[in-house]
Design a protein around this motif. Structure first.
Motif, short mmCIF file in Angstrom:
data_model
loop_
_atom_site.label_atom_id
_atom_site.label_comp_id
_atom_site.label_asym_id
_atom_site.label_seq_id
_atom_site.Cartn_x
_atom_site.Cartn_y
_atom_site.Cartn_z
N VAL A 143 4.68 -12.98 -24.56
CA VAL A 143 4.98 -12.31 -23.28
C VAL A 143 3.92 -11.23 -23.08
N VAL A 144 3.25 -11.27 -21.94
CA VAL A 144 2.13 -10.34 -21.71
C VAL A 144 2.38 -9.35 -20.58
N ALA A 145 3.35 -9.63 -19.71
CA ALA A 145 3.51 -8.75 -18.55
C ALA A 145 4.95 -8.70 -18.08
N LEU A 146 5.26 -7.59 -17.42
CA LEU A 146 6.58 -7.34 -16.86
C LEU A 146 6.42 -7.08 -15.36
N VAL A 147 7.22 -7.76 -14.55
CA VAL A 147 7.23 -7.51 -13.11
C VAL A 147 8.21 -6.39 -12.81
N VAL A 148 7.71 -5.36 -12.15
CA VAL A 148 8.55 -4.25 -11.70
C VAL A 148 8.14 -3.93 -10.26
N GLN A 149 8.81 -2.96 -9.67
CA GLN A 149 8.48 -2.53 -8.31
C GLN A 149 7.74 -1.20 -8.38
N PRO A 150 6.43 -1.19 -8.11
CA PRO A 150 5.67 0.07 -8.16
C PRO A 150 5.76 0.89 -6.88
N GLY A 151 6.51 0.37 -5.89
CA GLY A 151 6.63 1.09 -4.63
C GLY A 151 5.74 0.56 -3.54
N VAL A 152 5.20 -0.66 -3.72
CA VAL A 152 4.36 -1.26 -2.69
C VAL A 152 5.10 -2.44 -2.05
N GLU A 153 4.86 -2.62 -0.78
CA GLU A 153 5.46 -3.74 -0.07
C GLU A 153 4.74 -3.90 1.26
N PHE A 154 4.85 -5.05 1.84
CA PHE A 154 4.36 -5.27 3.20
C PHE A 154 5.34 -6.20 3.89
N GLY A 155 5.28 -6.18 5.19
CA GLY A 155 6.11 -7.07 5.99
C GLY A 155 5.44 -7.32 7.32
N ASP A 156 6.20 -7.81 8.23
CA ASP A 156 5.70 -8.18 9.54
C ASP A 156 4.82 -7.11 10.18
N ASP A 157 5.29 -5.85 10.18
CA ASP A 157 4.59 -4.80 10.92
C ASP A 157 4.38 -3.53 10.11
N PHE A 158 4.37 -3.62 8.78
CA PHE A 158 4.21 -2.41 7.98
C PHE A 158 3.56 -2.73 6.64
N VAL A 159 2.95 -1.69 6.06
CA VAL A 159 2.43 -1.75 4.70
C VAL A 159 2.83 -0.45 4.01
N LEU A 160 3.50 -0.54 2.88
CA LEU A 160 3.88 0.64 2.11
C LEU A 160 2.84 0.86 1.03
N ALA A 161 2.15 2.00 1.11
CA ALA A 161 1.03 2.27 0.22
C ALA A 161 1.50 2.72 -1.15
N TYR A 162 0.69 2.43 -2.15
CA TYR A 162 1.00 2.85 -3.52
C TYR A 162 0.85 4.36 -3.64
N ASP A 163 1.84 4.98 -4.28
CA ASP A 163 1.84 6.43 -4.53
C ASP A 163 1.85 6.64 -6.04
N PRO A 164 0.70 6.94 -6.64
CA PRO A 164 0.65 7.10 -8.10
C PRO A 164 1.60 8.17 -8.63
N THR A 165 1.83 9.21 -7.85
CA THR A 165 2.73 10.28 -8.30
C THR A 165 4.16 9.75 -8.44
N ALA A 166 4.59 8.96 -7.47
CA ALA A 166 5.95 8.42 -7.51
C ALA A 166 6.14 7.45 -8.66
N ALA A 167 5.06 6.79 -9.08
CA ALA A 167 5.15 5.78 -10.14
C ALA A 167 4.69 6.30 -11.49
N ALA A 168 4.47 7.60 -11.61
CA ALA A 168 3.88 8.16 -12.84
C ALA A 168 4.75 7.90 -14.06
N ASP A 169 6.07 8.10 -13.95
CA ASP A 169 6.95 7.87 -15.09
C ASP A 169 6.95 6.41 -15.51
N LEU A 170 6.94 5.53 -14.52
CA LEU A 170 6.91 4.09 -14.81
C LEU A 170 5.60 3.71 -15.49
N ALA A 171 4.50 4.29 -15.04
CA ALA A 171 3.20 3.99 -15.64
C ALA A 171 3.17 4.41 -17.10
#
Length: 427
Positions: free
Chosen positions: A219-247
């Motif tokens: 097993v080499v990788a784990l899928v998690v939600q880093p806070g990024v997403e896109f859809g029809d009319d939006f893109v949610l940008a990555y925020d390193p500060t919000a994901a710092a604990d997860l990193a």
């Protein structure tokens, strides 16, 4: 046996911000562009919806898709041994409305077929509820047990052809929806480290209960939600500060993260993701979106150069086919008729990508390229509709040929990923 994924994992654990783009597309123009990019290696993935034992929406089985990629590599002079095939979202998602017994039986066969076809990167995704699951969220333990069942099926299939050591697994129970969000979102919650730990431990225990200790080591990788997403009319940008604990959480573990839905992120965001151990970056719709932009730009040039009765009408043909066959976009695009018409053309969800293989669309694309090949395109038109390609033409780095400019539109996106992941490629 050391694989490309092993080398990425090792580099990350040694403090290097190296990663690997995952090209999640079956589109021939996308794959050709990738193979002509000069990239030192390529990870090409297909999803359970695209490619499965019943053909998926591409009409290809895993063996057929593997052969398709091999043929494209040979046609485009790319060494096939530098391509890693991955299976994305392998699990019961296609059959999630069926009872668990039948859905999982089909998912096991899906995984067997992927392994037999030569795929090496196997993303085990049992994060969805099945037809007879009880009310409420799916229990993490149940998802982990189902993932382990699929790993066992993969290992058994690999053993029959001596490929066990080639397999590398991606796990995780917080898996974003394939293809982007179906509704507008103002934000998504970053996976909490405690939830990531629970996912790892539940899956590890499920593997061990089935005697898959050796497979767990791959097993080499784990899928998690880093806070990024896109859809029809939006893109949610990555925020390193919000994901710092997860990193920080993943650093002691022998894994990296796999980030889904990274389409349309900025170069800075993609670089930050790789630095934060999201070493596998999935991209798909952004690549076909770039292709669509290029085709539409060429169609605008065609309107200026070609008499009306000889034009390809490709933009109109695409929309006519989408309206006649709305299955791939109806649940994604809301609003009145005018709003839906705009979304069919310009949405970030890029549901138009499902319609390029349709015969009327292929005929129109062929007519477009043929029309523009028969008359020189004024540089002013290229500057107007493909300004980035015009700059490259001015610097002598690109020829003003429709097919070459169209390919270069896709390469613009790919090179952002190559740069973020430190993959060697032609600039």
């Amino acid at each position: 046996m050391t694989t490309l994924l092993d080398s990425i994992l090792l580099a990350q654990k040694q403090g290097e911000a190296r990663g690997l783009p995952s090209i999640c597309s079956a589109h021939p123009w996308v794959l050709k562009a990738a193979m002509r990019s000069g990239a030192s290696h390529l990870l090409i993935e297909s999803t359970c919806n695209q490619v499965n034992q019943y053909g998926g929406y591409t009409g290809m089985t895993p063996a057929a898709f593997a052969a398709y990629v091999q043929d494209l590599a040979q046609e485009n002079g790319y060494p096939p041994d530098r391509i890693l095939l991955g299976g994305d979202h392998l699990g019961p998602n296609v059959w999630k409305d069926e009872p668990a017994a039948s859905a999982m039986a089909k998912a096991e066969q899906l995984v067997r077929d992927y392994v037999a076809a030569g795929y090496s990167k196997i993303h085990l995704d049992c994060s969805m509820k099945l037809g007879d699951d009880p009310e409420g969220p799916l229990d993490v333990e149940v998802a982990a047990q189902r993932a382990a069942r699929l790993a066992r099926a993969a290992e058994e299939a690999a053993a029959r052809i001596g490929r066990n050591q080639a397999l590398r697994y991606v796990i995780g129970t917080e898996v974003p929806v394939p293809g982007g969000a179906t509704e507008h979102e103002e934000g998504v919650a970053v996976t909490h480290p405690a939830d990531a730990r629970q996912s790892i431990e539940a899956t590890r225990d499920a593997f061990r209960r089935l005697g898959l200790d050796e497979a767990w080591e791959r097993v080499v990788a784990l899928v998690v939600q880093p806070g990024v997403e896109f859809g029809d009319d939006f893109v949610l940008a990555y925020d390193p500060t919000a994901a710092a604990d997860l990193a920080r959480f993943i650093e002691p573990y022998p894994f990296v993260y796999e980030a889904h839905s990274t389409d349309y992120q900025t170069p800075q965001a993609l670089t930050a993701l790789v630095q934060d151990h999201f070493a596998i970056l999935k991209v798909g719709p952004a690549l076909t979106f770039a292709f669509r932009e290029g085709v539409f730009a060429l169609a605008m040039m065609e309107d200026e150069l070609i008499p009306r009765d000889r034009r390809s009408r490709i933009i109109q043909v695409l929309d006519e086919v989408m309206v006649a066959h709305p299955r791939h976009w109806r649940t994604y695009y809301q609003g009145d008729a005018h709003t839906q018409a705009l979304k069919r053309k310009y949405s970030f969800s890029d549901r138009i990508r499902y319609y390029w293989p349709q015969p009327p669309v292929q005929q129109a694309l062929k007519a477009l390229l043929s029309n523009l090949a028969q008359t020189p395109i004024p540089l002013g038109l290229i500057s107007q509709f493909l300004p980035h390609q015009f700059e490259k033409i001015q610097r002598g780095r690109l020829k003003p040929v429709p097919q070459i400019m169209l390919q270069d539109k896709i390469l613009d996106v790919l090179h952002v990923y190559f740069d973020a992941c430190q993959v060697d490629a032609n600039s």
